[in-house]
Scaffold this motif. Structure first.
Motif, PDB file in Angstrom:
ATOM      1  N   ARG A 208      55.658  -5.911  36.351  1.00  0.00           N
ATOM      2  CA  ARG A 208      56.087  -4.696  35.929  1.00  0.00           C
ATOM      3  C   ARG A 208      55.944  -3.579  37.149  1.00  0.00           C
ATOM      4  O   ARG A 208      56.705  -2.744  37.366  1.00  0.00           O
ATOM      5  N   LEU A 504      59.738  -1.768  33.592  1.00  0.00           N
ATOM      6  CA  LEU A 504      59.849  -1.744  32.174  1.00  0.00           C
ATOM      7  C   LEU A 504      60.026  -0.324  31.989  1.00  0.00           C
ATOM      8  O   LEU A 504      60.958   0.093  30.996  1.00  0.00           O
ATOM      9  N   LEU A 505      59.365   0.547  32.292  1.00  0.00           N
ATOM     10  CA  LEU A 505      59.296   1.889  31.957  1.00  0.00           C
ATOM     11  C   LEU A 505      60.641   2.488  32.656  1.00  0.00           C
ATOM     12  O   LEU A 505      61.548   3.213  31.524  1.00  0.00           O
ATOM     13  N   HIS A 508      63.738   1.598  30.080  1.00  0.00           N
ATOM     14  CA  HIS A 508      64.018   2.210  28.943  1.00  0.00           C
ATOM     15  C   HIS A 508      64.392   3.609  29.252  1.00  0.00           C
ATOM     16  O   HIS A 508      65.164   3.973  28.460  1.00  0.00           O
ATOM     17  N   LEU A 521      58.927   7.710  24.571  1.00  0.00           N
ATOM     18  CA  LEU A 521      58.794   6.444  25.388  1.00  0.00           C
ATOM     19  C   LEU A 521      57.579   5.776  24.937  1.00  0.00           C
ATOM     20  O   LEU A 521      57.581   4.491  24.967  1.00  0.00           O
ATOM     21  N   SER A 524      58.788   3.873  21.871  1.00  0.00           N
ATOM     22  CA  SER A 524      59.461   2.904  22.228  1.00  0.00           C
ATOM     23  C   SER A 524      59.072   1.501  23.007  1.00  0.00           C
ATOM     24  O   SER A 524      59.287   0.430  22.621  1.00  0.00           O
ATOM     25  N   LEU A 525      57.988   1.921  23.861  1.00  0.00           N
ATOM     26  CA  LEU A 525      57.344   0.876  24.556  1.00  0.00           C
ATOM     27  C   LEU A 525      56.351   0.323  23.967  1.00  0.00           C
ATOM     28  O   LEU A 525      55.617  -0.726  24.137  1.00  0.00           O
ATOM     29  N   GLU A 527      53.149   1.638  23.584  1.00  0.00           N
ATOM     30  CA  GLU A 527      52.126   1.753  24.578  1.00  0.00           C
ATOM     31  C   GLU A 527      51.444   3.291  24.553  1.00  0.00           C
ATOM     32  O   GLU A 527      51.904   3.931  23.866  1.00  0.00           O
ATOM     33  N   VAL A 532      51.877   5.826  29.680  1.00  0.00           N
ATOM     34  CA  VAL A 532      53.281   6.388  29.931  1.00  0.00           C
ATOM     35  C   VAL A 532      53.484   7.399  30.631  1.00  0.00           C
ATOM     36  O   VAL A 532      54.310   7.560  31.609  1.00  0.00           O
TER      37      VAL A 532
END
Length: 570
Positions: A208, A504-505, A508, A521, A524-525, A527, A532
């Motif tokens: 990542r 990955l962030l 998104h 976020l 969505s992730l 996390e 984030v």
């Protein structure tokens, strides 16, 4: 910009093995939830009842109940409160665990293949092992990936671990090292060694924060490079068309530059371009340098001073593709028209030593030779030195050049590169090349467009160029603003790799053209918000994302978002 509400994705689901008080087992993952179930779970967290959910989603009440039954079953819970609790629990996972996740990505790459062309014998087997061992050693030293092959062959893949605008030069330098090592071990290998080089896209499993995870890599460029190598003559390195295109886009500019399709193995210290003299080449005959009238006027004035024996050292400062080399072309052509002397040099990086090359022949121009040449009084007036991409030199080497040019003795010396701290006190003048206005970029795009298109299409393409002339030229040659050419994917990818941002962030954020909050976020992730936020703030500090006054994030420019979208592997 628009606000998300019912369409936002859900918070993370618990992966732990802990149970509720009633003894129900927790699910192992929330990734099996459908998009509709994730929407409903988000609404449950907002405290909405079934009728409200049905109205917002535009579905029947019975459909909502069916989704709710399936949702409870997947989460292994019995009621709404337990479902919401389950979705919140996973936010206790640590950031370190999250960063271990990898992802597939399209990566610009350059591939160099070597093959030995002889029949199988014990001696041939020994040479094959020597070839592969040598390639593996240099791959390790130069951030390349080595693929071993049968039949006395192997491949080196560049750009997976780290991208760079000078990737082809890096690959050629490494090829030179491989061949030099082989010849030192056994000079007879030259009679059967041949190679090929090309460029393309690779699908690779990436960490990542950047760097190959080591799990997967695939590219059509690998097989193409092998075919090019097989078709080459012994003792030659053949350069495929995609690699030649990259050299034209990102290599040295200049009227009369020709890209070589073949290089001799024993001459890989030079780079694959040369200058074909053209006596008619003057600044009046060069393509128009749009948007740089003020800079051109200043340089011409200083050239006239050099003709009268007044020297000056100038630093052209700007990001890649802003026209630094093109300005050097104009000064060189003007100097030639005056009957003066021109020296054109360019720098390369990623080879562990000061790498300076002559534009005329691509041959190395060592730093001691440069220092000695600048110590001799000019034998013509005016005399112009243009040295491009100085930012690629080690800082100590660049400082040495600056000290030598401090008293330029009748020479106009033009150094160019990216922004350099404290350059003002080291040179006589600094010219900063800013991004150009939209109207100028549109004219540049019109000059290079390869197909018929509407004025709206040209305007859209110019908007994508971000004020950078190189971007306008490359998008125009591609004929579309919706598909990035390999050259621009390499440029943008190099920037992303240098910044070491969370891929990955960024994917998104790129999935929706609107704005994102940290909470959205994080859900969505799946996390923690702290992780984030850290990733978003780093991307904003790097200029990739923008944070507005409501703490929402979005891409600084559509071209960056486009590059991230096209890098993603579905």
């Amino acid at each position: 910009m628009r606000k998300r509400d019912s369409n936002a994705t859900t918070p993370p689901l618990d992966r732990a093995e802990a149970t509720e008080a009633d003894g129900a087992a927790a699910p192992t993952s929330g990734h099996s939830l459908s998009s509709r179930q994730l929407q409903i779970l988000e609404m449950l967290r907002a405290g909405k009842v079934n009728k409200e959910i049905a109205n917002e989603l535009g579905i029947g009440l019975g459909t909502v109940k069916q989704h709710m039954v399936a949702l409870f079953k997947k989460l292994n819970v019995r009621n709404r409160a337990m479902a919401v609790s389950r979705s919140l629990d996973r936010q206790t996972e640590t950031t370190a665990q999250l960063l271990d996740d990898g992802l597939l990505e399209h990566r610009p790459c350059v591939v160099v293949s070597f093959v030995l062309s002889f029949d199988a014998t014990d001696e041939a087997n020994a040479m094959g092992r020597m070839l592969q061992q040598t390639m593996a050693t240099h791959a390790y030293d130069q951030d390349a990936i080595f693929l071993s092959r049968k039949h006395y062959a192997g491949d080196l893949i560049f750009g997976i671990q780290r991208s760079s605008e000078t990737l082809i030069a890096h690959a050629l330098h490494t090829a030179h090292r491989v061949v030099r090592s082989l010849l030192m071990q056994d000079g007879s290998i030259a009679a059967s060694l041949k190679g090929g080089m090309t460029a393309g896209l690779a699908v690779a499993s990436m960490n990542r924060q950047g760097g190959w995870s080591g799990e997967a890599i695939a590219s059509a460029a690998i097989s193409q490079s092998r075919l090019i190598a097989e078709g080459a003559e012994a003792g030659m390195l053949a350069i495929g068309a995609p690699a030649q295109d990259l050299l034209r886009a990102l290599g040295p500019s200049g009227d009369g530059i020709v890209i070589d399709e073949m290089l001799r193995m024993d001459a890989l210290e030079r780079l694959p371009w040369r200058w074909v003299p053209n006596a008619a080449a003057t600044s009046a005959k060069l393509p128009p340098l749009l948007g740089r009238d003020a800079e051109t006027d200043m340089l011409r004035a200083w050239l006239n001073e050099a003709k009268m024996g007044i020297g000056r050292t100038v630093y052209l400062e700007g990001e890649i593709g802003m026209g630094k080399s093109r300005l050097g072309d104009y000064v060189a052509a003007s100097c030639n028209a005056m009957g003066g002397q021109v020296y054109r040099l360019f720098c390369q990086g990623n080879i562990g030593e000061p790498a300076i090359f002559g534009l005329m022949d691509g041959m190395p121009f060592p730093l001691p030779k440069l220092m000695a040449s600048l110590s001799i009084a000019p034998d013509a007036a005016p005399e112009v030195w243009v040295i491009d991409d100085c930012h690629l030199l080690p800082q100590t080497a660049f400082k040495e050049i600056l000290q030598k040019t401090r008293n330029s003795d009748g020479r106009l010396i033009i150094l160019s590169g990216r922004r350099y701290a404290d350059i003002d006190g080291e040179v006589d003048s600094v010219i900063h090349l800013a991004r150009l206005p939209q109207a100028v970029i549109q004219r540049i795009a019109e000059c290079h467009f390869v197909a018929q298109t509407s004025a709206v299409g040209i305007n859209e393409l110019a908007g994508q160029a971000m004020g950078v002339p190189l971007f306008a030229v490359e998008l125009a040659r591609q004929g579309s603003s919706h598909k990035l050419p390999l050259s621009l994917r390499m440029v943008v990818g190099a920037r992303m790799d240098r910044l070491k941002l969370d891929r990955l962030l960024l994917q998104h954020v790129a999935s929706d053209p609107g704005t994102w909050t940290v909470a959205q976020l994080a859900r969505s992730l799946q996390e923690p918000k702290s992780a984030v936020r850290k990733g978003l703030e780093r991307a904003a500090a790097s200029g990739v994302l923008v944070r507005d006054d409501q703490d929402r994030f979005y891409y600084a420019h559509p071209l960056l978002r486009q590059a991230v979208i096209q890098a993603k592997v579905e």
